[in-house]
Design an enzyme around this catalytic site. Sequence first.
Site, PDB file in Angstrom:
ATOM      1  N   GLY A   1       0.872  -5.051   0.742  1.00  0.00           N
ATOM      2  CA  GLY A   1      -0.408  -5.203  -0.136  1.00  0.00           C
ATOM      3  C   GLY A   1       0.025  -5.850  -1.575  1.00  0.00           C
ATOM      4  O   GLY A   1      -0.957  -6.257  -2.236  1.00  0.00           O
TER       5      GLY A   1
ATOM      6  N   GLU B   1       4.371  -5.531   7.038  1.00  0.00           N
ATOM      7  CA  GLU B   1       3.535  -4.435   7.635  1.00  0.00           C
ATOM      8  C   GLU B   1       3.799  -4.314   9.300  1.00  0.00           C
ATOM      9  O   GLU B   1       3.600  -3.197   9.789  1.00  0.00           O
ATOM     10  CB  GLU B   1       2.021  -4.883   7.559  1.00  0.00           C
ATOM     11  CG  GLU B   1       1.446  -4.661   6.057  1.00  0.00           C
ATOM     12  CD  GLU B   1       1.455  -5.890   5.299  1.00  0.00           C
ATOM     13  OE1 GLU B   1       2.283  -6.651   5.544  1.00  0.00           O
ATOM     14  OE2 GLU B   1       0.907  -6.012   4.299  1.00  0.00           O
TER      15      GLU B   1
ATOM     16  N   ALA C   1       0.895  -1.087  -0.083  1.00  0.00           N
ATOM     17  CA  ALA C   1       0.138   0.029  -0.086  1.00  0.00           C
ATOM     18  C   ALA C   1       0.869   1.208  -0.100  1.00  0.00           C
ATOM     19  O   ALA C   1       2.045   1.213   0.355  1.00  0.00           O
ATOM     20  CB  ALA C   1      -0.936  -0.094   1.209  1.00  0.00           C
TER      21      ALA C   1
ATOM     22  N   GLU D   1      -0.487  -9.300  -1.047  1.00  0.00           N
ATOM     23  CA  GLU D   1      -1.812  -9.530  -0.764  1.00  0.00           C
ATOM     24  C   GLU D   1      -2.501  -9.672  -2.193  1.00  0.00           C
ATOM     25  O   GLU D   1      -3.367 -10.320  -2.651  1.00  0.00           O
ATOM     26  CB  GLU D   1      -2.626  -8.367  -0.087  1.00  0.00           C
ATOM     27  CG  GLU D   1      -2.090  -8.903   1.584  1.00  0.00           C
ATOM     28  CD  GLU D   1      -2.345  -7.630   2.581  1.00  0.00           C
ATOM     29  OE1 GLU D   1      -1.737  -6.543   2.069  1.00  0.00           O
ATOM     30  OE2 GLU D   1      -3.103  -8.013   3.391  1.00  0.00           O
TER      31      GLU D   1
HETATM   32  C1  3H9 Z   1       0.477  -2.388   3.295  1.00  0.00           C
HETATM   33  O1  3H9 Z   1       0.767  -2.838   2.250  1.00  0.00           O
HETATM   34  C2  3H9 Z   1      -0.561  -2.364   4.119  1.00  0.00           C
HETATM   35  C3  3H9 Z   1      -1.445  -3.519   3.332  1.00  0.00           C
HETATM   36  O2  3H9 Z   1      -1.542  -4.676   4.002  1.00  0.00           O
HETATM   37  C4  3H9 Z   1      -2.973  -3.064   3.633  1.00  0.00           C
HETATM   38  C5  3H9 Z   1      -3.429  -1.899   3.145  1.00  0.00           C
HETATM   39  C6  3H9 Z   1      -5.038  -1.630   3.229  1.00  0.00           C
HETATM   40  N1  3H9 Z   1       4.666   3.494   0.145  1.00  0.00           N
HETATM   41  O3  3H9 Z   1      13.403   1.835   0.495  1.00  0.00           O
HETATM   42  P1  3H9 Z   1      13.540   2.765  -0.889  1.00  0.00           P
HETATM   43  C7  3H9 Z   1       9.251   4.960  -1.229  1.00  0.00           C
HETATM   44  S1  3H9 Z   1       1.692  -1.402   4.226  1.00  0.00           S
HETATM   45  C8  3H9 Z   1       5.181   4.712  -0.132  1.00  0.00           C
HETATM   46  O4  3H9 Z   1      14.795   3.553  -0.435  1.00  0.00           O
HETATM   47  P2  3H9 Z   1      14.937   0.309  -2.005  1.00  0.00           P
HETATM   48  C9  3H9 Z   1      10.413   5.218  -0.238  1.00  0.00           C
HETATM   49  O5  3H9 Z   1       9.919   5.941   0.950  1.00  0.00           O
HETATM   50  C10 3H9 Z   1       3.284  -1.425   3.062  1.00  0.00           C
HETATM   51  N2  3H9 Z   1       6.256   5.026  -0.565  1.00  0.00           N
HETATM   52  O6  3H9 Z   1      14.361   1.630  -1.808  1.00  0.00           O
HETATM   53  C11 3H9 Z   1      11.549   5.815  -1.111  1.00  0.00           C
HETATM   54  O7  3H9 Z   1      11.051   7.227  -1.472  1.00  0.00           O
HETATM   55  P3  3H9 Z   1      12.016   8.174  -1.501  1.00  0.00           P
HETATM   56  C12 3H9 Z   1       4.168  -2.497   3.118  1.00  0.00           C
HETATM   57  C13 3H9 Z   1       7.360   3.831  -0.436  1.00  0.00           C
HETATM   58  O8  3H9 Z   1      15.129   0.095  -3.471  1.00  0.00           O
HETATM   59  C14 3H9 Z   1      11.381   5.004  -2.402  1.00  0.00           C
HETATM   60  O9  3H9 Z   1      10.088   4.555  -2.367  1.00  0.00           O
HETATM   61  N3  3H9 Z   1       5.204  -2.673   2.645  1.00  0.00           N
HETATM   62  C15 3H9 Z   1       7.017   2.601   0.013  1.00  0.00           C
HETATM   63  O10 3H9 Z   1      16.108   0.396  -0.709  1.00  0.00           O
HETATM   64  C16 3H9 Z   1      12.497   4.173  -2.671  1.00  0.00           C
HETATM   65  O11 3H9 Z   1      12.275   3.066  -1.395  1.00  0.00           O
HETATM   66  C17 3H9 Z   1       6.122  -2.176   3.071  1.00  0.00           C
HETATM   67  O12 3H9 Z   1       6.410  -1.985   4.182  1.00  0.00           O
HETATM   68  C18 3H9 Z   1       5.502   2.475   0.268  1.00  0.00           C
HETATM   69  N4  3H9 Z   1       4.886   1.259   0.472  1.00  0.00           N
HETATM   70  O13 3H9 Z   1      13.619  -0.584  -1.270  1.00  0.00           O
HETATM   71  C19 3H9 Z   1       7.514  -2.002   2.072  1.00  0.00           C
HETATM   72  N5  3H9 Z   1       7.411   1.538  -0.146  1.00  0.00           N
HETATM   73  O14 3H9 Z   1      12.943   7.915  -2.912  1.00  0.00           O
HETATM   74  C20 3H9 Z   1       8.274  -0.965   2.396  1.00  0.00           C
HETATM   75  C21 3H9 Z   1       9.081   2.532  -0.430  1.00  0.00           C
HETATM   76  O15 3H9 Z   1      11.277   9.627  -1.765  1.00  0.00           O
HETATM   77  N6  3H9 Z   1       9.149  -0.789   1.216  1.00  0.00           N
HETATM   78  N7  3H9 Z   1       8.554   3.738  -0.864  1.00  0.00           N
HETATM   79  O16 3H9 Z   1      12.715   8.417  -0.117  1.00  0.00           O
HETATM   80  C22 3H9 Z   1      10.478  -1.388   1.155  1.00  0.00           C
HETATM   81  O17 3H9 Z   1      10.816  -2.290   2.164  1.00  0.00           O
HETATM   82  C23 3H9 Z   1      11.530  -0.714   0.413  1.00  0.00           C
HETATM   83  O18 3H9 Z   1      11.202   0.458  -0.178  1.00  0.00           O
HETATM   84  C24 3H9 Z   1      11.762  -1.908  -0.915  1.00  0.00           C
HETATM   85  C25 3H9 Z   1      12.775  -0.793  -1.976  1.00  0.00           C
HETATM   86  C26 3H9 Z   1      12.371  -3.107  -0.503  1.00  0.00           C
HETATM   87  C27 3H9 Z   1      10.575  -2.042  -1.626  1.00  0.00           C
END
Ligand code: 3H9
Length: 713
Positions: free
Chosen positions: A108, A131, A69, A111
Site C-alpha cells: 500500500g 502482497e 497496509a 500504491e
Molecule cells: C498491503 O499493503 C495491502 C494493500 O495492497 C491493499 C490494502 C487495501 N503492518 O520486519 P520488521 C511490523 S499488505 C503491520 O521486524 P525490518 C512488524 O510486525 C502489506 N505491522 O522490521 C514488526 O513488529 P514487531 C504489504 C507491520 O526493519 C515491526 O513492524 N507490505 C507491517 O526488518 C518491524 O518490522 C508488506 O508486506 C505491516 N505492513 O523490516 C511489507 N510491516 O516489532 C511487510 C511491518 O511488533 N513488512 N510490521 O515485531 C516488511 O517487509 C518489513 O517489515 C520492512 C521492515 C521491510 C518494512
Amino acid sequence: MSSSFKSSGQVSYELRGDVAVMTVSNAPVNALSLAIRQDLVACIKQFEEDDVAKAAVIVGAGKVFIAGADIREFKRPATEPHLPDVIDGIEACSKPVIAAIHGVALGGGLEVALGCHFRVGVKGAKVGLPEVHLGIIPGAGGTQRLPRLAGYEKALEMIPSGVPIGADAAKAAGILDDVSDEADAVAAGLVFARSVIDNGTPLRRCSELVAPAVDAQVFADAKAAVAKRARGQKSPVVCVEAIEVASQTSFADGMAKEREMFMELKNSAQHRALAHAFFADRALGKLPEIEGIAPRALKSIGVIGGGTMGAGIATGALMNGLAVTLIERDDEALGRAKATIAKNVGGAVKKGKLSAEQEQRIFAEALSLSTDYASLSEVDLVVEAVFEDIDVKKQVFEKLDEVCKEGAVLATNTSYLDVNAIAAVTKRPQDVIGLHFFSPAHIMKLLEVVVADKTAPDVIVTGFQLGKIMRKVAVRAGVCDGFIGNRILATYRAAADAIVVDGSTPFEVDEVMLEFGFPMGPYAVADLAGLDIGWATRKRKAPTRDPRERYFTFADRMCEQGWFGQKTSKGYYVYEEGARKGTPNPAVLDILTEERKEKQINAQNLSKEQILDRYMAAMVNEAAKVVEEGIALRPLDVDMTLIYGYGFPRWRGGPMQYADEIGLEKILSNIKAYAQEDAYFWQPAKLLEELVASGRTFADLNAESGNNSAAKK
Ligand code: 3H9
C-alpha cells in the site's frame, strides 16, 4: 508563511513556503492504519483548500516511507475510508502531489506513491509490491496503476514475485521520476516540487496512462510459469490475472475487479497462514527469558569435526564473516574438510552469493585448520559436530572444558542426544547449549537453539546472535529426544509407516504430501537422506522400545538388501545413474505384502483424504505434546520449525496453524477414532484436549504468550 495543521497527529501537515509537507508517522514502519488513512484524507482536503500551497510532498517519518497496509487490521472488517478511495483522492487532487521515498515503499505504501502525480526516491530507497507473500494481491490499485506506468512486463516481474527493486532500477522502469542526491526525503521532495511548480509540469495520473499493448500469450505464459513455481499457492496466479485485467478493461472496472480479487484472497486460509508466518517469524527471538540481555562477543568460532555437517557449519560461518578454527583428528581428515568447504564456498561464488575476493579472504585469513584442541583457546564459541554418540560427545566436551577461554560458549550440534548430560561433564554447564543445524548447514535455514537446564540467558542470546550472523531462522527448543523438529518428524513418519503397512503404498503417501505442498514426500526424503540412517536409529532404540509399540519391518528388510536410497540407486524408488528423481521400486510392494501376511493384516484402501488426515493428526498431536511439555515455547515455534526445516508449505502456516483452520475438535475426534485401532500410538495430547474443552485454539496460545505482534491491538 508557515502554518501547521495536525489532524489526529499521525499525518502532519506543514507548509514550507508554498509546498505542503505531509509526514506519515506510525512507528515502526508507517503502516496505513485507519487513523493514517483518515488523516491522509483530511490532509489532502486541507491541501486543496490551502491557497498558499502550490504542491504537496508526502513523506514517511523514521526509517521508511510506508511499508503498506496495516496487516493486523486485516483480521477485522474493512473500515472506511478504504485505501483505494484514499489513493483515488490523492490522484484526483487538482494540484501536484509528490511522493518522496526513502527506505522502502512497499505494498500500500507504493500504491500511495503510485496515486501521487510524481515520485522521487533518495539513494538506497526500494519499492515493491510484496502482497503475494501474504497470500493476497495489491488491493489499492497496484495491479492497475503499475502496469500503466511501467508496462505489463515489469508488473509481471514485480507483482507475482513480490521482490522489491532499488531506486535506480525503479527509475529505469519509469516508476520513479528521479533519484535524488539530497540527504533526506523531505529535501528531495521540496527540490522536486520546486521544479514542478516553476515549470508548470502537468499532472500525471497513472490511471490515465495507457500501457503499450502486449500479446495475450504473455499472460498465459506468465500464469503457467507462476503456477508451476507456486505449487498450490493461489495469490501468485491471481496477481497475474489482476494485471491481465488491466490490459482488458477501463481503469474503473479494473479497480473494481482488483478489489473483488483482493477481498476474496484476504478472506482465505492461505492469507491467514501467510500472515501468521509473517508475524511468527518476528516473534521467534522475542523470549521473556532473554529480554534486554546482550549476547557475548562473537567474532571467531571453533568447529569440531569436518564431516558434511561440520564443514557445512564452518562454510556458513565463514561466508558470513566469522573466523573459523576447524579441528579434525589428523591431516588427512583436515584435507577432506578443507576440500568440502572449498566446494561449498565455490558453489556460493558460482551462484553469485559470494565474491571471488571474499572466497580468497576466507582461505587466506579466516579459516584455520588444526588437529590440536589447544588452537581453540581464544575462540568465542565452539560447535561440536562429531559422531552422534553420547560418549564421544562427552569426551569432546571434557577437552573443551580444559582448553576454551572463560566465557566461551560450548555448543553441541547433536540432533537428539541429551544436552544436559553433555553439559554435566563440564565445570561450566551454564556455558553449554545445543545448536542444531540442518544439513547442508550452509544452506538450510533452520537452527534449533536447544536450551539446557543450566544454560545462562546470555548464552541463549549468543545462540540467537550466531543464527542472525549466519542468516538462519533460530527457534528456541528444550531438551528431549529429537527436540522440536526431529521428535515430531519421528511421529509422523511412524504414522506414515502404519498407513503403508495397513494397506497404502509409500508412493501414494508421497503423492498426497506432495499435493499438500511439501517439496517431497516422506519416502522420497528418506531415500535422499539415506535409509541406513533410520536403520541405525531403530537398532539404537531397539532395547528401549515399548512392547506396546507396533514395529514395522519393511524398512529393515530393504536395508538388509543394501537398498539405502539414492546413494545406492535403490530405495523406495529406483534411480537412474545420476538422477535425483526415481521411479517407484515395485519390489517394495512385495516386501510390504509379505509383512502384512506375517502380521495377518487385511490391507485397507485409504483415500487420499484419509491418508492426509492420519498423517496430519500424528504431526499435530506430537506437536501439541511438544508445546505442552515446554519443548517449544509456543505453537508458532513449532510452525516455523516445520516450515524452515522440514518443507512444510509456508502458505499453510505450519501444522498448528493448519490444525486451527481444520478445527481442533475434528483433529481430536480423528485421533480418538484412530486410537480404537492403536491406542498406544494415538494417545491424545492433553493440551489438545484442554484446548478443545475450553474452545480455544493454538492461535489463542500464541496470543496469550504476549510475544506475537499479530495478536497485538
Ligand atoms: C498491503 O499493503 C495491502 C494493500 O495492497 C491493499 C490494502 C487495501 N503492518 O520486519 P520488521 C511490523 S499488505 C503491520 O521486524 P525490518 C512488524 O510486525 C502489506 N505491522 O522490521 C514488526 O513488529 P514487531 C504489504 C507491520 O526493519 C515491526 O513492524 N507490505 C507491517 O526488518 C518491524 O518490522 C508488506 O508486506 C505491516 N505492513 O523490516 C511489507 N510491516 O516489532 C511487510 C511491518 O511488533 N513488512 N510490521 O515485531 C516488511 O517487509 C518489513 O517489515 C520492512 C521492515 C521491510 C518494512
